[in-house]
Design a protein around this motif. Structure first.
Motif, PDB file in Angstrom:
ATOM      1  N   ALA A  18       0.834  -1.205   0.000  1.00 28.85           N
ATOM      2  CA  ALA A  18       0.000   0.000   0.000  1.00 28.85           C
ATOM      3  C   ALA A  18       0.870   1.257   0.000  1.00 28.85           C
ATOM      4  O   ALA A  18       0.617   2.210  -0.747  1.00 28.85           O
ATOM      5  CB  ALA A  18      -0.928   0.000   1.211  1.00 28.85           C
ATOM      6  N   VAL A  19       1.916   1.254   0.808  1.00 30.12           N
ATOM      7  CA  VAL A  19       2.830   2.402   0.842  1.00 30.12           C
ATOM      8  C   VAL A  19       3.533   2.551  -0.505  1.00 30.12           C
ATOM      9  O   VAL A  19       3.682   3.664  -1.026  1.00 30.12           O
ATOM     10  CB  VAL A  19       3.854   2.244   1.987  1.00 30.12           C
ATOM     11  CG1 VAL A  19       4.965   3.271   1.884  1.00 30.12           C
ATOM     12  CG2 VAL A  19       3.154   2.362   3.329  1.00 30.12           C
ATOM     13  N   ALA A  20       3.945   1.435  -1.097  1.00 34.93           N
ATOM     14  CA  ALA A  20       4.622   1.488  -2.397  1.00 34.93           C
ATOM     15  C   ALA A  20       3.712   2.070  -3.476  1.00 34.93           C
ATOM     16  O   ALA A  20       4.153   2.850  -4.319  1.00 34.93           O
ATOM     17  CB  ALA A  20       5.095   0.095  -2.802  1.00 34.93           C
ATOM     18  N   VAL A  21       2.430   1.703  -3.459  1.00 37.91           N
ATOM     19  CA  VAL A  21       1.489   2.235  -4.453  1.00 37.91           C
ATOM     20  C   VAL A  21       1.317   3.738  -4.277  1.00 37.91           C
ATOM     21  O   VAL A  21       1.344   4.499  -5.246  1.00 37.91           O
ATOM     22  CB  VAL A  21       0.125   1.502  -4.362  1.00 37.91           C
ATOM     23  CG1 VAL A  21      -0.936   2.223  -5.164  1.00 37.91           C
ATOM     24  CG2 VAL A  21       0.269   0.074  -4.834  1.00 37.91           C
ATOM     25  N   VAL A  22       1.179   4.192  -3.029  1.00 38.07           N
ATOM     26  CA  VAL A  22       0.994   5.625  -2.773  1.00 38.07           C
ATOM     27  C   VAL A  22       2.238   6.404  -3.182  1.00 38.07           C
ATOM     28  O   VAL A  22       2.155   7.425  -3.870  1.00 38.07           O
ATOM     29  CB  VAL A  22       0.646   5.861  -1.282  1.00 38.07           C
ATOM     30  CG1 VAL A  22       0.696   7.332  -0.935  1.00 38.07           C
ATOM     31  CG2 VAL A  22      -0.726   5.285  -0.972  1.00 38.07           C
ATOM     32  N   VAL A  23       3.403   5.925  -2.772  1.00 37.79           N
ATOM     33  CA  VAL A  23       4.648   6.610  -3.120  1.00 37.79           C
ATOM     34  C   VAL A  23       4.878   6.545  -4.630  1.00 37.79           C
ATOM     35  O   VAL A  23       5.314   7.527  -5.239  1.00 37.79           O
ATOM     36  CB  VAL A  23       5.832   6.003  -2.335  1.00 37.79           C
ATOM     37  CG1 VAL A  23       7.163   6.526  -2.837  1.00 37.79           C
ATOM     38  CG2 VAL A  23       5.686   6.299  -0.861  1.00 37.79           C
TER      39      VAL A  23
END
Length: 141
Positions: A18-23
């Protein structure tokens, strides 16, 4: 049933993804802006027109809009260049600077050129007698 869903959501890989998608989405906006707002005007100043979408080929009743394809190819090359030179190259230099060199526990047999343990005195492949390594501490010490 609800506790299983909660476990699934709190697993490390789901949160990391989820963090990777947002970043990644935020980074995409930055790279696209860099290409659209900085590189394309620079190309426009040098070549004259950064937009090739007006280029087309009339073939009978069909129209091949190869200008849009050229725009996509140029955009891809510019974005790939930015990602490579701004992200990949500095990342590789940084990781090389902080990584420790890996010490191998293998050496080459002088007879058959197979990889054998450094401490070996006989090759497991060709059974040749091997001189012990000098200047190296044994793995057991």
């Amino acid at each position: 049933m609800l506790s299983g869903f909660k476990k699934f959501l709190l697993r490390g890989n789901v949160l990391e993804l989820a963090v990777a998608v947002v970043v990644g989405t935020a980074f995409t906006a930055i790279v696209n802006s860099f290409v659209k707002d900085l590189l394309n005007p620079l190309i426009s100043a040098i070549i004259g027109k950064p937009d090739f979408s007006h280029l087309k080929l009339n073939l009978g009743s069909g129209v091949i809009q190869y200008g849009a394809f050229l725009n996509a190819v140029i955009s891809f090359l510019l974005i790939a260049s930015v990602v490579y030179f701004v992200v990949i190259v500095p990342y590789e230099k940084l990781t090389a600077r902080f990584s420790t060199p890996e010490e191998t526990s293998l050496r080459e047999c002088p007879e058959c050129l197979s990889e054998i343990p450094k401490a070996a005195v006989r090759c497991s492949h060709c059974t040749a007698q091997i001189a012990p390594m000098t200047g190296q501490s044994s793995p057991s010490s």
